[in-house]
Design an enzyme around this catalytic site. Structure first.
Site, short mmCIF file in Angstrom:
data_model
loop_
_atom_site.label_atom_id
_atom_site.label_comp_id
_atom_site.label_asym_id
_atom_site.label_seq_id
_atom_site.Cartn_x
_atom_site.Cartn_y
_atom_site.Cartn_z
N TYR A 152 79.80 -24.83 22.74
CA TYR A 152 81.02 -24.95 21.94
C TYR A 152 82.15 -25.59 22.76
O TYR A 152 82.78 -26.56 22.34
CB TYR A 152 81.44 -23.58 21.41
N LYS A 174 84.17 -29.33 22.35
CA LYS A 174 85.63 -29.47 22.23
C LYS A 174 86.18 -30.40 23.32
O LYS A 174 87.07 -31.20 23.07
CB LYS A 174 86.30 -28.09 22.29
N SER A 196 90.13 -25.95 22.29
CA SER A 196 89.90 -24.52 22.54
C SER A 196 90.04 -24.20 24.02
O SER A 196 89.73 -25.03 24.89
CB SER A 196 88.48 -24.19 22.08
#
Ligand code: UDP
Length: 336
Positions: free
Chosen positions: A142, A146, A118
């Site tokens: 998040y 990743k 991402s």
């Protein structure tokens, strides 16, 4: 028989579009999904194996049973806001999940990976557009999960030589994915829905009270966040090209997937109004935790390495492809 590929999260929004793109290119997709956020009826181009990526034995079993040559790893939690309020589930799913997956792959002798990373790995980048050599400094859990996934793949690939494995991967750093299958066979179905384009369409339809604009005081042209939106069908096609790159013997690499154009939240709202003929009601809210002000991809490397260029990622076209999916009758049929 084409090459068989396992898609973790193959019943989800991006995974299901990738199954369709792979099948169209002559591959045989096998979806591996625990259906916690995916939908069994979105798996239409190959079998569905119900299982969790953290379960190395289940992964190894599926890989062996279907004679899989490569894995695309989509299964992950992917809400920035939720990752801030519930980090344990992000580290649990996204980090522990990939550990189980890689262990299962090692047991089954599968060493070719396409990984859903991402643009959240970049945090607040020092300059735009963002190139892949920008130092990744994620600003939310998040993004950190990743980046950890990318680092694990790098380490596994480096270690591969010690056990005689030709371990290679492509990490794809998605920018903001939107739109839906132009044939209307697949779309975006998140529960809860938190993404901008779907919520703006639902607000325009009167099926969501009002779109909340998270932050109007950013240092951006109109004060709202700027993101680079890419059509899900373009993104799915990039996965096929990434897989082909690896199957052709190409080296491991990390690539941005974006259009190279940034749009503010208000510009997305305007596009929804243009496309649907209805202006979504909006209400200004404070900033959402974990949101960087501006993220725009430099898409040059994906073009050079994969020959990938977007075809359907103009904003109005993405909104137009997504719009039928959020029309009143569709939403009723799906929730029935
Ligand atoms: N956003 C917003 N209202 C919403 C949902 C999103 O203002 O109801 C903003 C969000 O703050 C971000 C952009 O829209 O700047 C895209 O957010 P989304 O959740 O769609 O994707 P993300 O960037 O989190 O992957």
């Amino acid at each position: 028989m084409g090459v068989t590929v396992l898609l973790t999260g193959g019943a989800g929004y991006i995974g299901s579009h990738a199954c369709k793109a792979l099948a169209a290119a002559g591959f045989e997709p096998v979806a591996f999904d625990n259906l916690s956020r995916g939908h069994a009826d979105a798996v239409r181009w190959g079998p569905l194996v119900k299982g969790s990526v953290g379960d190395a034995e289940a992964v190894a079993d599926a890989l062996t049973r279907y004679d899989i040559l490569a894995v695309m790893h989509f299964a992950a939690k992917a809400y920035v806001g939720e990752s801030v309020t519930s980090p344990w589930s992000y580290y649990g799913n996204n980090v522990c999940g990939i550990i189980g997956l890689l262990e299962g792959c090692k047991r089954a002798g599968v060493f070719t990976f396409v990984f859903s990373s991402s643009c959240a790995v970049y945090g607040v980048p020092p300059r735009l557009p963002i190139t892949e050599d920008t130092l990744p400094e994620p600003v939310n859990p998040y993004g950190r999960t990743k980046l950890m996934g990318e680092q694990m793949l790098l380490d596994y690939a480096s270690a591969g030589a010690t056990y005689n494995a030709d371990c290679r991967y492509v990490a794809l750093r998605y920018f903001n994915v939107a739109g839906a299958d132009p044939d209307g066979e697949l779309g975006e179905r998140h529960d809860p829905e938190t993404h901008l384009v779907p919520l703006a369409l639902l607000a325009a339809n009167g099926r969501h009270p009002a779109l909340e604009i998270f932050g109007t005081d950013y240092d951006t042209p109109d004060g709202t966040c700027v993101r680079d939106y890419i059509h899900v069908s373009d993104l799915a096609r990039a996965h096929v090209l990434a897989l082909q790159h690896l199957l052709d013997g190409g080296p491991s690499t990390t690539l941005n997937l974006g259009s190279g154009r940034g749009y503010s939240v208000r510009e997305v709202v305007d596009a929804v109004a243009r496309v649907t003929g209805r202006t979504p009601p909006v209400v200004d809210r404070p900033r959402r935790a974990g949101d960087p002000p501006m993220l725009v991809a430099d898409p040059a490397k994906a073009r050079e390495v994969l020959g990938f260029v977007t075809e359907r990622s103009e904003l109005d076209r993405m909104v137009a492809d997504a719009a039928p999916w959020f029309a009143a009758d569709q939403t009723d049929a799906r929730s029935a």
